[in-house]
Design a protein around this motif. Structure first.
Motif, mmCIF file in Angstrom:
data_model
loop_
_atom_site.group_PDB
_atom_site.id
_atom_site.type_symbol
_atom_site.label_atom_id
_atom_site.label_comp_id
_atom_site.label_asym_id
_atom_site.label_seq_id
_atom_site.Cartn_x
_atom_site.Cartn_y
_atom_site.Cartn_z
ATOM 1 N N ALA A 3 48.205 40.399 25.760
ATOM 2 C CA ALA A 3 47.178 40.132 24.921
ATOM 3 C C ALA A 3 46.230 41.105 24.635
ATOM 4 O O ALA A 3 45.676 41.746 25.525
ATOM 5 C CB ALA A 3 46.702 38.662 25.219
ATOM 6 N N ARG A 4 45.917 41.241 23.438
ATOM 7 C CA ARG A 4 44.790 42.166 23.325
ATOM 8 C C ARG A 4 43.656 41.823 22.422
ATOM 9 O O ARG A 4 43.916 40.990 21.432
ATOM 10 C CB ARG A 4 45.524 43.333 22.147
ATOM 11 N N VAL A 5 42.473 42.225 22.999
ATOM 12 C CA VAL A 5 41.160 41.653 22.304
ATOM 13 C C VAL A 5 40.192 42.989 21.876
ATOM 14 O O VAL A 5 40.166 43.893 22.904
ATOM 15 C CB VAL A 5 40.530 40.786 23.284
ATOM 16 N N SER A 6 39.566 43.214 21.062
ATOM 17 C CA SER A 6 38.721 44.322 20.579
ATOM 18 C C SER A 6 37.396 43.868 20.939
ATOM 19 O O SER A 6 36.881 43.041 21.121
ATOM 20 C CB SER A 6 38.682 44.325 19.162
ATOM 21 N N THR A 7 36.753 44.838 21.852
ATOM 22 C CA THR A 7 35.345 44.709 22.131
ATOM 23 C C THR A 7 34.487 46.183 21.847
ATOM 24 O O THR A 7 35.678 46.910 21.246
ATOM 25 C CB THR A 7 35.177 44.121 23.575
ATOM 26 N N VAL A 8 33.508 46.384 22.443
ATOM 27 C CA VAL A 8 32.753 47.723 22.212
ATOM 28 C C VAL A 8 32.287 48.046 23.589
ATOM 29 O O VAL A 8 31.835 47.353 24.391
ATOM 30 C CB VAL A 8 31.629 47.824 21.052
ATOM 31 N N ALA A 9 32.042 49.534 23.631
ATOM 32 C CA ALA A 9 31.161 49.953 24.716
ATOM 33 C C ALA A 9 30.219 50.740 24.013
ATOM 34 O O ALA A 9 30.431 51.188 23.034
ATOM 35 C CB ALA A 9 32.001 50.962 25.851
ATOM 36 N N PHE A 10 28.963 50.806 24.597
ATOM 37 C CA PHE A 10 27.767 51.170 23.799
ATOM 38 C C PHE A 10 27.676 52.659 24.361
ATOM 39 O O PHE A 10 27.474 53.090 25.757
ATOM 40 C CB PHE A 10 26.631 50.380 24.036
ATOM 41 N N GLN A 11 27.672 53.656 23.240
ATOM 42 C CA GLN A 11 27.243 55.016 23.536
ATOM 43 C C GLN A 11 25.927 55.334 22.620
ATOM 44 O O GLN A 11 26.157 55.370 21.405
ATOM 45 C CB GLN A 11 28.322 55.945 23.349
ATOM 46 N N VAL A 22 45.201 42.518 28.352
ATOM 47 C CA VAL A 22 45.480 41.435 29.437
ATOM 48 C C VAL A 22 47.149 41.016 29.709
ATOM 49 O O VAL A 22 47.791 40.828 28.631
ATOM 50 C CB VAL A 22 44.798 40.187 29.242
ATOM 51 N N MET A 23 47.440 41.153 30.915
ATOM 52 C CA MET A 23 48.989 41.007 31.239
ATOM 53 C C MET A 23 49.057 40.126 32.335
ATOM 54 O O MET A 23 48.241 40.238 33.232
ATOM 55 C CB MET A 23 49.756 42.284 31.517
ATOM 56 N N VAL A 24 49.773 38.961 32.029
ATOM 57 C CA VAL A 24 50.001 38.276 33.268
ATOM 58 C C VAL A 24 51.448 38.443 33.601
ATOM 59 O O VAL A 24 52.402 38.286 32.801
ATOM 60 C CB VAL A 24 49.714 36.653 32.826
ATOM 61 N N GLY A 30 45.989 37.399 41.648
ATOM 62 C CA GLY A 30 44.619 37.838 41.581
ATOM 63 C C GLY A 30 44.387 38.784 40.196
ATOM 64 O O GLY A 30 45.430 38.944 39.461
ATOM 65 N N ILE A 31 43.012 39.066 39.891
ATOM 66 C CA ILE A 31 42.909 39.798 38.845
ATOM 67 C C ILE A 31 42.342 41.173 39.158
ATOM 68 O O ILE A 31 41.735 41.278 40.073
ATOM 69 C CB ILE A 31 41.737 39.182 37.968
ATOM 70 N N GLN A 32 43.138 42.247 38.332
ATOM 71 C CA GLN A 32 42.724 43.479 38.576
ATOM 72 C C GLN A 32 42.140 44.067 37.244
ATOM 73 O O GLN A 32 42.771 43.749 36.180
ATOM 74 C CB GLN A 32 44.307 44.044 39.026
ATOM 75 N N ILE A 33 40.790 44.715 37.444
ATOM 76 C CA ILE A 33 40.520 45.365 36.236
ATOM 77 C C ILE A 33 40.453 46.868 36.257
ATOM 78 O O ILE A 33 39.863 47.323 37.345
ATOM 79 C CB ILE A 33 39.164 44.695 35.788
ATOM 80 N N LYS A 62 49.859 33.967 39.452
ATOM 81 C CA LYS A 62 50.314 35.318 39.093
ATOM 82 C C LYS A 62 49.384 36.591 39.160
ATOM 83 O O LYS A 62 48.281 36.297 39.385
ATOM 84 C CB LYS A 62 51.053 35.140 37.874
ATOM 85 N N ARG A 63 49.820 37.665 38.877
ATOM 86 C CA ARG A 63 49.216 39.038 38.989
ATOM 87 C C ARG A 63 48.677 39.100 37.498
ATOM 88 O O ARG A 63 49.199 38.993 36.440
ATOM 89 C CB ARG A 63 49.826 40.225 39.294
ATOM 90 N N VAL A 64 47.200 39.232 37.560
ATOM 91 C CA VAL A 64 46.916 39.386 35.938
ATOM 92 C C VAL A 64 46.068 40.718 36.001
ATOM 93 O O VAL A 64 45.293 41.230 37.046
ATOM 94 C CB VAL A 64 45.508 38.186 35.908
ATOM 95 N N THR A 65 46.452 41.752 35.150
ATOM 96 C CA THR A 65 46.016 43.115 35.124
ATOM 97 C C THR A 65 45.218 43.158 33.701
ATOM 98 O O THR A 65 45.780 42.787 32.645
ATOM 99 C CB THR A 65 47.255 43.952 34.978
ATOM 100 N N VAL A 66 43.902 43.275 33.871
ATOM 101 C CA VAL A 66 43.214 43.673 32.448
ATOM 102 C C VAL A 66 43.016 45.363 32.609
ATOM 103 O O VAL A 66 42.439 45.962 33.328
ATOM 104 C CB VAL A 66 41.851 43.171 32.724
#
Ligand SMILES: Nc1ncnc2c1ncn2[C@@H]1O[C@H](COP(=O)(O)OP(=O)(O)OP(=O)(O)O)[C@@H](O)[C@H]1O
Ligand SMILES: [Mg+2]
Length: 509
Positions: A3-11, A22-24, A30-33, A62-66
């Motif tokens: 699943a894909r979601v857009s966000t922003v990083a501020f510079q 995000v992949m399940v 556990g969750i891995q970022i 399950k394993r969640v990878t972000v």
């Protein structure tokens, strides 16, 4: 499925697009970022897990990878929570994935599933608009984000459940309304100040041309009072300036209730402020006081009490109108400031006062003033003495000219400047202080008598090249206050007097 979601990083004040993937999948639970998260982003894992649990959504064993892409861009702050949680909800089918594709998402999660306010909603909304997307942000940040324009679709939910309900169509969120801060009322007025006519004149000139000003005088003569009254005579922000100022304040999390005001910023940091506090930076990149004062005033009271290193860091923003802050990486913030400073002539404050003598003699004054470097002094266009108020002035009944009258003259002078720059094809310039050297030579070309005076003064007083151009800029402002098309001898004489004023300041000019 990813699943894909857009966000922003501020510079700086820009929001750089970041893709939350995000992949399940089967594997260790556990969750891995991944993707260069800082500590706040890494902790997101705990908040997201708790918030989803509180919202009644059980995570599968399950394993969640972000993944936060691009992986080489540093991600700072807690505003990635909401995007990660919504990505996870989409991956689990709790919200439709295609519905999220039209939005940029920012927000921090509380453990109970509610969404907490974050800094930067306005630049995020403007960034989202540029990408042709809407914005999902915390309810509290909604009024701020709404300033990005009525065509931007903005959802400002209170909780994760509210987002899910909105997309299911059971409880549709309405668009937040932009909030305006009540008009500036009760600003201190110039009429309160008795005497000090030359200092008031200098303040008016500084306001009219956006010039830097230094006031020097004994304790209790009214320097801090004068500076506090500058906002009452400055023109309001133009819409373009307002947007820039608000973006910086938004990034710094300093827009209470998302309310914007067209009043120019007036920042008066204490003299114990560090370099990072003044120009930004530190552990996490944040705009400093100089950037928060963008398009407005930075007032440094008791100038020599500031750390010399912190003061010298201001040399760059004063010249280029930008701050380069060094945190974990380099960030640039706008910082077009008008520097207003006040100081006593020496530590005991009495040097040069008629009838008073400084306890420690000339050394006291020399040591005190040596704390301000020559290059910083060179950037100050107007220097005025603010002597002690005479008893006659204090006792005299009646009040002086109110701020409103002065503000009208300032506004007229600024209008002339704006029209002139627009005519020259540089509408982004709004004041004489901001014009380039080539341009000021053209627009402030003195008449013959003025040229002679300028030549003599520049030679005798050994102006730096910068000093020469700054004198021209102030002279142009003085001519604008007189509505005179050309700069005359009288304007130059006054401008030069401001540059060399204060025999108390041997370091000057
Ligand atoms: N010109 C003036 N007219 C009326 N009141 C004044 C004037 N100057 C000073 N005062 C009074 O003195 C008080 C102190 O003034 P202010 O703080 O501006 O002094 P200052 O020059 O900044 O002194 P310092 O160098 O100690 O910071 C004011 O609150 C006001 O009551
Ligand atoms: Mg003071």
């Amino acid at each position: 499925m990813v699943a894909r979601v857009s966000t922003v990083a501020f510079q700086g004040i820009e929001g750089v697009p970041v893709d939350v993937q995000v992949m399940v999948a089967p594997g260790k639970v556990g969750i891995q970022i991944v993707g260069l998260p800082d500590k706040a982003v890494a902790e997101s894992r705990e908040r997201v897990q708790a918030a989803l649990h509180a919202s009644g959504l059980a995570l599968p064993a399950k394993r969640v990878t972000v993944n936060l892409a691009p992986a080489d861009l540093p991600k700072e702050g807690s505003h990635f929570d909401l995007a990660i949680a919504l990505g996870l909800m989409a991956a689990l089918g709790a919200v439709p994935a295609d519905a999220l594709s039209g939005y940029v998402v920012i927000g921090e999660l509380n453990l109970d599933g509610t969404i907490a306010a974050v800094a930067g909603a306005l630049p995020a909304a403007i960034g989202a608009n540029a990408l042709g997307k809407g914005l999902i942000c915390p309810a509290e940040s909604g009024p701020e984000a709404a300033w990005a324009g009525s065509e931007t679709d903005i959802l400002a939910p209170r909780s994760l459940i509210a987002v899910a309900n909105h997309f299911r169509g059971t409880q549709v969120l309405s668009r937040p309304e932009p909030a305006v801060r009540a008009a500036a009322e009760g600003l201190p007025d110039l009429a309160d100040i008795k005497g000090q006519e030359s200092a008031k004149r200098a303040l008016e000139v500084a306001a009219a041309g956006n010039h830097n000003l230094l006031m020097v005088g004994p304790p209790g003569s009214g320097k801090s009072m004068l500076a506090a009254r500058l906002p009452s005579i400055l023109p309001p922000l133009s819409p373009a300036e307002l947007l820039e100022v608000s973006m910086i304040h938004s990034i710094a999390g300093q827009l209470p209730g998302g309310k914007l005001s067209d009043r120019r910023p007036f920042r008066a940091p204490h003299h114990s402020a560090t370099m990072a506090a003044l120009i930004g930076g530190g552990f996490r990149a944040k705009p400093g006081e100089a950037s928060l004062a963008h398009n407005g005033v930075l007032f440094l009271d008791e100038l020599p009490e500031f750390a010399p290193q912190a003061l010298d860091a201001l040399r760059q923003p004063l010249e280029t109108a930008t701050c380069i802050a060094r945190a974990n990486h380099r960030v640039t913030y706008p910082a077009a400031i008008q520097l207003i400073a006040a100081m006593n002539p020496c530590r005991c404050g009495m040097a040069g006062e008629p009838g008073r003598s400084c306890a420690r003699g000339p050394r006291c004054m020399a040591d005190y003033q040596a704390r301000i470097s020559g290059p910083l002094m060179d950037r100050i266009d107007i220097r005025v003495d603010v002597p002690a108020v005479s008893a006659a002035d204090l006792i005299r009944p009646g009040t002086s000219e109110p701020s409103a009258a002065v503000a009208r003259r300032v506004a007229r002078a600024r209008e002339l400047q704006r029209d002139r720059f627009a005519g020259l094809g540089r509408p982004e310039l709004t004041s004489n202080a901001r014009s380039s050297t080539t341009m000021i030579e053209k627009i402030a070309e003195p008449d013959a008598a003025g040229l002679q005076l300028l030549r003599d003064a520049a030679e005798k007083m050994k102006f730096s090249a910068r000093g020469y151009h700054r004198v021209l800029k102030v002279a142009r402002t003085l001519a604008d206050l007189d509505a005179a098309p050309t700069v005359g001898r009288i304007h130059l004489a006054e401008a030069i007097s401001y540059r060399v004023a204060g025999e108390r300041l041997p370091a000057a000019a």
